[in-house]
Design an enzyme around this catalytic site. Sequence first.
Site, short mmCIF file in Angstrom:
data_model
loop_
_atom_site.label_atom_id
_atom_site.label_comp_id
_atom_site.label_asym_id
_atom_site.label_seq_id
_atom_site.Cartn_x
_atom_site.Cartn_y
_atom_site.Cartn_z
N TYR A 193 9.19 3.17 10.23
CA TYR A 193 8.00 3.31 11.07
C TYR A 193 8.34 3.80 12.47
O TYR A 193 7.49 4.27 13.20
CB TYR A 193 7.25 1.97 11.17
N LYS A 241 17.04 -1.13 -1.28
CA LYS A 241 17.23 -0.17 -2.37
C LYS A 241 18.60 0.50 -2.19
O LYS A 241 18.67 1.70 -1.87
CB LYS A 241 16.10 0.88 -2.33
N ASP A 262 11.97 -2.80 -5.57
CA ASP A 262 10.95 -2.55 -6.61
C ASP A 262 10.94 -3.67 -7.64
O ASP A 262 9.88 -4.15 -8.06
CB ASP A 262 11.16 -1.17 -7.28
N ASP A 300 6.35 -4.86 4.67
CA ASP A 300 4.92 -4.60 4.80
C ASP A 300 4.26 -4.72 3.42
O ASP A 300 3.24 -5.40 3.23
CB ASP A 300 4.75 -3.18 5.37
N ASP A 320 2.18 -8.21 1.58
CA ASP A 320 0.79 -8.10 1.14
C ASP A 320 0.65 -8.53 -0.33
O ASP A 320 -0.36 -9.14 -0.70
CB ASP A 320 0.27 -6.66 1.32
#
Length: 368
Positions: free
Chosen positions: A142, A193, A225, A249, A253
Amino acid sequence: MTTYKLLLLPGDGIGPEVMAQVETVIGFLGQAGIAAFETEHDLVGGSAIDAHGVALTDAALARADAADAVLLGAVGGPKWADVAYEIRPESGLLRLRKDLGLFANLRPAICYPALADASALKRELVEGLDIMIVRELTGGVYFGEPKEITTLPDGSKRAVDTQVYTTGEIERIAHVAFDLARKRSGRVASAEKHNVMKSGVLWKEVVTRVHAEYTDVALEHVLADNCAMQLVRRPKQYDVLVTDNLFGDVLSDVAAMLTGSLGMLPSASLGAVDDKGSRKALYEPVHGSAPDIAGRDIANPLAMIGSLAMALRYSFGLGEAADLLDGAITDALASGARTRDIAAEGAQALGTAGMGDAVVAALKARIG
Ligand code: NAD
């Protein structure tokens, strides 16, 4: 008894309504001799834009810097949809995070027994769920440079975001996760990852190295993942889950939806510990300003009240008072107190203030 300095930034929409319930709880904790606070108020978000033309004034930032902790309601709403990008309501929140150096975002996902049926998953998968997601908040994709969209010679476009992490950034978030795990069940899962990303290779290497200082904590590495899959398959396998800004993030959620309602989820954003042993900290509900229900006394204040409990625990070292407040929330729910968002279809629901009162009544009952 120490008096702690709290800056309250209610913000916009339902922010002031839910913050009012925190003030009721603060008043009770003071009267009962459990914790004493000196509170100041200021504006953030749209309300600050209306009054001052910016989403956070320098004076409000200075107050936040001087406070022992900051509590924020929520910012934003349709009224400010067309203001310039630089002064949009969220810029106040981003400035607070950046200028106070709040690099560690703690998002607990707790499933209260009384609400297990409100989860998107089956009761047996989520009942008793208590995960703490530790998300790196100020680095990663970000913020990495270059971050741009350029036009290629053939007229098509090319967009670039850059994932960057340094050893120091990973070390400090790993320490936050391991320190937390010591106070919980002693387990950390680190998600990245490393199979396809260099930043993942470094993340895994540094977390493993920091882990050597915490031989009493169990560490598991998981591909991000796979972690998303495990969170909906068998979420209770996790305790503390540490990950970078982007994966955090998304994964937080996912974890949020396991618990039933947005109105239930608190969060903390913490800075580095200074030489006096204190740290900057901002506590806020995960939900936004909910303009669709603002001003109607129907918002759920439990995420905001839970954010105060996190402040008691992580800023003031008042673990017992935090347990008391978290316990009062559990008791209020167990006794049937519900706001509209968590009530069964057609059932009687309390208003925002009614739920605040239910928590105070449960606090009183616990103290005896
Ligand atoms: P939202 O979280 O405000 O609302 C999503 C839905 O959840 C709405 O239906 C709302 O009524 C409901 N809801 C949220 N909190 C609730 C509560 N405490 N009790 C009962 N119901 C609740 O998200 P949104 O609608 O996408 O965004 C609204 C505004 O909030 C936007 O301007 C957005 O930018 C802003 N926002 C701010 C923050 C923040 O301040 N940290 C976070 C997210 C969104």
